[in-house]
Design an enzyme around this catalytic site. Structure first.
Site, PDB file in Angstrom:
ATOM      1  N   GLU A  64      -5.712  -3.974  -1.037  1.00 45.65           N
ATOM      2  CA  GLU A  64      -6.038  -5.148  -0.214  1.00 45.65           C
ATOM      3  C   GLU A  64      -7.107  -6.024  -0.850  1.00 45.65           C
ATOM      4  O   GLU A  64      -7.431  -7.082  -0.331  1.00 45.65           O
ATOM      5  CB  GLU A  64      -6.527  -4.673   1.174  1.00 45.65           C
ATOM      6  CG  GLU A  64      -5.453  -4.032   2.042  1.00 45.65           C
ATOM      7  CD  GLU A  64      -5.265  -2.535   1.800  1.00 45.65           C
ATOM      8  OE1 GLU A  64      -5.653  -2.056   0.716  1.00 45.65           O
ATOM      9  OE2 GLU A  64      -4.724  -1.849   2.686  1.00 45.65           O
TER      10      GLU A  64
ATOM     11  N   THR B 180       0.873  -1.178   0.000  1.00 40.03           N
ATOM     12  CA  THR B 180       0.000   0.000   0.000  1.00 40.03           C
ATOM     13  C   THR B 180       0.907   1.225   0.000  1.00 40.03           C
ATOM     14  O   THR B 180       2.074   1.131   0.405  1.00 40.03           O
ATOM     15  CB  THR B 180      -0.890   0.037   1.258  1.00 40.03           C
ATOM     16  OG1 THR B 180      -0.027   0.086   2.389  1.00 40.03           O
ATOM     17  CG2 THR B 180      -1.777  -1.187   1.361  1.00 40.03           C
TER      18      THR B 180
ATOM     19  N   TRP C 146     -21.270  14.311  10.452  1.00 37.02           N
ATOM     20  CA  TRP C 146     -20.257  14.110   9.423  1.00 37.02           C
ATOM     21  C   TRP C 146     -20.644  14.832   8.128  1.00 37.02           C
ATOM     22  O   TRP C 146     -21.793  14.796   7.714  1.00 37.02           O
ATOM     23  CB  TRP C 146     -20.122  12.628   9.094  1.00 37.02           C
ATOM     24  CG  TRP C 146     -19.385  11.848  10.145  1.00 37.02           C
ATOM     25  CD1 TRP C 146     -18.960  12.304  11.360  1.00 37.02           C
ATOM     26  CD2 TRP C 146     -19.004  10.482  10.061  1.00 37.02           C
ATOM     27  NE1 TRP C 146     -18.335  11.305  12.035  1.00 37.02           N
ATOM     28  CE2 TRP C 146     -18.344  10.168  11.274  1.00 37.02           C
ATOM     29  CE3 TRP C 146     -19.144   9.487   9.082  1.00 37.02           C
ATOM     30  CZ2 TRP C 146     -17.825   8.893  11.515  1.00 37.02           C
ATOM     31  CZ3 TRP C 146     -18.636   8.231   9.339  1.00 37.02           C
ATOM     32  CH2 TRP C 146     -17.983   7.930  10.549  1.00 37.02           C
TER      33      TRP C 146
ATOM     34  N   LYS D 235     -15.723  16.500  10.439  1.00 37.23           N
ATOM     35  CA  LYS D 235     -16.612  16.316  11.590  1.00 37.23           C
ATOM     36  C   LYS D 235     -17.026  17.677  12.121  1.00 37.23           C
ATOM     37  O   LYS D 235     -16.244  18.381  12.731  1.00 37.23           O
ATOM     38  CB  LYS D 235     -15.917  15.486  12.669  1.00 37.23           C
ATOM     39  CG  LYS D 235     -15.580  14.104  12.152  1.00 37.23           C
ATOM     40  CD  LYS D 235     -14.928  13.216  13.178  1.00 37.23           C
ATOM     41  CE  LYS D 235     -14.561  11.892  12.526  1.00 37.23           C
ATOM     42  NZ  LYS D 235     -13.235  11.900  11.902  1.00 37.23           N
TER      43      LYS D 235
HETATM   44  P1  ADP Z   1      -3.869   3.519  -1.081  1.00 37.27           P
HETATM   45  O1  ADP Z   1      -4.712   3.081   0.073  1.00 37.27           O
HETATM   46  O2  ADP Z   1      -2.480   3.247  -0.859  1.00 37.27           O
HETATM   47  O3  ADP Z   1      -4.194   4.884  -1.614  1.00 37.27           O
HETATM   48  P2  ADP Z   1      -5.432   2.044  -2.907  1.00 37.27           P
HETATM   49  O4  ADP Z   1      -5.272   2.351  -4.318  1.00 37.27           O
HETATM   50  O5  ADP Z   1      -5.562   0.665  -2.486  1.00 37.27           O
HETATM   51  O6  ADP Z   1      -4.171   2.592  -2.268  1.00 37.27           O
HETATM   52  O7  ADP Z   1      -6.606   2.938  -2.330  1.00 37.27           O
HETATM   53  C1  ADP Z   1      -7.817   2.403  -1.959  1.00 37.27           C
HETATM   54  C2  ADP Z   1      -8.747   3.504  -1.552  1.00 37.27           C
HETATM   55  O8  ADP Z   1      -8.979   4.405  -2.623  1.00 37.27           O
HETATM   56  C3  ADP Z   1     -10.105   3.057  -1.133  1.00 37.27           C
HETATM   57  O9  ADP Z   1     -10.126   2.565   0.181  1.00 37.27           O
HETATM   58  C4  ADP Z   1     -10.930   4.315  -1.310  1.00 37.27           C
HETATM   59  O10 ADP Z   1     -10.786   5.189  -0.212  1.00 37.27           O
HETATM   60  C5  ADP Z   1     -10.292   4.958  -2.500  1.00 37.27           C
HETATM   61  N1  ADP Z   1     -11.069   4.664  -3.700  1.00 37.27           N
HETATM   62  C6  ADP Z   1     -10.831   3.738  -4.633  1.00 37.27           C
HETATM   63  N2  ADP Z   1     -11.754   3.796  -5.610  1.00 37.27           N
HETATM   64  C7  ADP Z   1     -12.615   4.773  -5.284  1.00 37.27           C
HETATM   65  C8  ADP Z   1     -13.799   5.321  -5.872  1.00 37.27           C
HETATM   66  N3  ADP Z   1     -14.281   4.896  -7.035  1.00 37.27           N
HETATM   67  N4  ADP Z   1     -14.423   6.325  -5.218  1.00 37.27           N
HETATM   68  C9  ADP Z   1     -13.966   6.799  -4.043  1.00 37.27           C
HETATM   69  N5  ADP Z   1     -12.858   6.326  -3.455  1.00 37.27           N
HETATM   70  C10 ADP Z   1     -12.191   5.333  -4.053  1.00 37.27           C
END
Ligand code: ADP
Length: 550
Positions: free
Chosen positions: A339, A194, A452, A447
């Site tokens: 993940e 990550t 929220w 917040k």
């Molecule tokens: P990192 O956590 O390292 O940025 P990831 O690419 O795995 O790497 O990120 C996952 C996160 O990206 C998700 O948990 C979410 O918060 C965000 N995310 C992914 N796709 C979307 C989407 N279509 N809309 C909103 N948030 C998104």
């Protein structure tokens, strides 16, 4: 691994392991003459076929065996999207070793941390990254050798990198006489860390089984919808969650593959879209911003582009509308994470939606969508109690499924599951018919007065204003309300807009108390290694900001 009850009567089907090597074998056998086209780091366009890709992968597998790479060993790459990287995807995982893709946009110290944590044995890199490798190699204790992904002429005359080999020499020196080994489908196949926006990066260790199942599921019509008639250009990098699985799902379907290499600017990507007649692509919103700006500034159209998957962060509705209405490109909004291999949901319309008025269809398409088959999701409150799917109640989003991690590599972060579910860190609402919409990352939620405010909604509205190029909304300290929203805006070039106008732009679109208290204009937003806006950096920057309402 969980042990399940055994029936006294077991099914009588063959127990054939799901292995990544079977994908490239299939592509060779049935789509052998279909093309893989790459814009190379060398600057030219390279083209060959799935058959040649399979042949060279087998040669590389022989090379790895001679280098002493064994089942379970980690082999790292620092590379753009290109044919040699694809060969490694199959050569490394197909041999039983673990393909460890490293994000070259990370800080050299972070790269060294990751390589040491993974105990990488070899590291393959594109020519672009020679200076980067020179900067961190001395910190990598486990790496026995480095391979530069180029031919002999381009190898550096002098270098301090120990045991530096040439990719094309390895291919040349080895025969393609190689049988892919058969082993347990639960063996580790690839490793992706990550991006570590909070703490050290943690590794998601995929298996052959999880990868093959994810490839099947993600290619389905209501997910990425890839077929052998498509030409697919993955803009999302192969070092970011395996380019959302496209290096597996595309060969599985036999579609033509087009790799953009390092040239991800709007002009270069557009040229490749047109010259190779790309029908389908995938990427994060920030990349599409560059492409759309180039296309609109030069009055261009797409002659073959039909569909794109946008995810990684919320796709601004304004961008989706531009693609759909101005360019006739269907946008599939998708959600997932490292993940989750990464695909969790994809948004497509069902038959019952087809006759709805346009604005209602658009409202559905803006959501992150249905879980794809194989992924189970639910929303819970802070006590872990499940919340209703009523389209109004928001809660913490939890997932489970055969391509969702059960723990991080080497147990980092301890036991991450909550009663068998993985907490995504996202906050979402789910409609009665199962369409999920992310309102925020839990750490980005604003917040205000015990309630929220979802920052994504506020950003989406701002980005629908004709003068706004990009927007991020963060919570800043307020003495009465704890936090209030501050809108940070990048204006479109040559267009003027004031604070008042932007604040009034929210009138009637959201609850009055959600309206940002203030607007600041900046030249650019900080973008992280995976192409996403870094909200935590913006929060740090405006930590002391005094709102006019405070
Ligand atoms: P990192 O956590 O390292 O940025 P990831 O690419 O795995 O790497 O990120 C996952 C996160 O990206 C998700 O948990 C979410 O918060 C965000 N995310 C992914 N796709 C979307 C989407 N279509 N809309 C909103 N948030 C998104």
């Amino acid at each position: 691994m969980t042990q399940y009850a055994k029936s006294p009567l077991m099914g009588q089907m063959m127990d054939q392991p799901l292995l990544i090597s079977t994908i490239i074998k299939h592509a060779d056998r049935y789509y052998g003459s279909n093309e893989i086209v790459s814009r190379r780091v060398e600057g030219d366009i390279h083209r060959y076929t799935y058959r040649e890709c399979h042949t060279r992968s087998r040669r590389m597998a022989n090379a790895l065996a001679k280098l002493g790479v064994k089942i379970g060993d980690r082999v790292a790459t620092l590379a753009w999207n290109g044919y040699r990287h694809l060969e490694l995807y199959y050569a490394i995982s197909g041999s039983g070793a673990v393909m460890h893709t490293i994000n070259p946009r990370l800080h050299p110290d972070q790269i060294a941390y990751i390589a040491n944590h993974a105990e990488d044995l070899y590291l393959f890199f594109d020519m672009t990254f020679l200076p980067l490798v020179e900067a961190f190699h001395s910190k990598c204790a486990t790496v026995k050798g480095y391979v530069m992904m180029c031919d002999r002429e381009r190898m550096p005359a002098e270098t301090k990198i120990p045991n530096l080999m040439c990719y094309e020499d390895l291919i040349e020196a080895n025969s393609d006489d190689f049988e892919w080994p058969v082993f347990d489908e639960n063996s580790a196949s690839s490793l992706c860390y990550t991006s570590g926006t909070t703490g050290n990066p943690k590794g998601a260790l995929y298996s052959h089984r999880s990868t093959v199942l994810h490839s099947y599921a993600s290619a389905m019509p209501d997910a990425l919808n890839v077929s052998s008639r498509d030409t697919v250009l993955p803009v999302v990098p192969m070092f970011h969650v395996n380019a959302w699985g496209l290096p597996y799902s595309v060969p599985l379907t036999g579609a033509k593959l087009v790799f953009p290499g390092p040239a991800l600017d709007g002009k270069s990507v557009y040229e490749l879209f047109e010259s190779e007649q790309v029908t389908f692509s995938a990427g994060v919103p920030t990349v599409w911003l560059g492409l759309l700006t180039h296309v609109s500034q030069n009055n261009l159209k797409f002659s073959s582009f039909k569909r794109t998957v946008i995810g990684g962060s919320a796709c601004p509705p304004a961008m989706m509308k531009t693609f759909r209405h101005q360019y006739g490109v269907e946008v599939v909004h998708a959600w997932g994470m490292t993940e989750m291999s990464p695909l969790g949901t994809a948004c497509t319309l069902q038959k019952s939606h087809l006759d709805l008025p346009e604005d209602e269809k658009q409202a559905i398409l803006e959501k992150q969508g249905h879980a794809i088959f194989g992924v189970d999701m639910k929303i819970v409150d802070d006590a872990g109690e499940e919340l209703p799917w009523d389209g109004k109640t928001y809660g913490n989003l939890l997932v489970r499924g055969p391509w969702v991690i059960s723990k991080y590599f080497k147990g980092e972060g301890g036991d991450v599951l909550e009663n068998g579910w993985f907490p995504t860190g996202d906050v979402a609402v789910i409609s009665p018919d199962g369409y999920m919409q992310i309102t925020d990352r839990s750490k980005d939620v604003i917040k205000s007065g015990g309630e929220w405010i979802g920052s994504i909604d506020l950003e989406n509205i701002a980005m629908a204003h004709p003068a706004v190029q990009q927007a991020a909304c963060i919570g800043v300290f307020h003495p009465k309300w704890d936090e209030r929203p501050l809108l940070v805006v990048v204006k479109k070039p040559g267009v003027e807009v004031g604070k008042e106008e932007l604040i009034h732009f929210y009138d009637g679109k959201i609850a009055k108390w959600w309206t940002p208290d203030d607007v600041v204009f900046v030249d650019a937003l900080p973008i992280g290694a995976t192409g996403k806006v870094l909200k935590n950096c913006i929060r740090d920057q405006y930590k002391e900001y005094k709102l006019p309402t405070a």
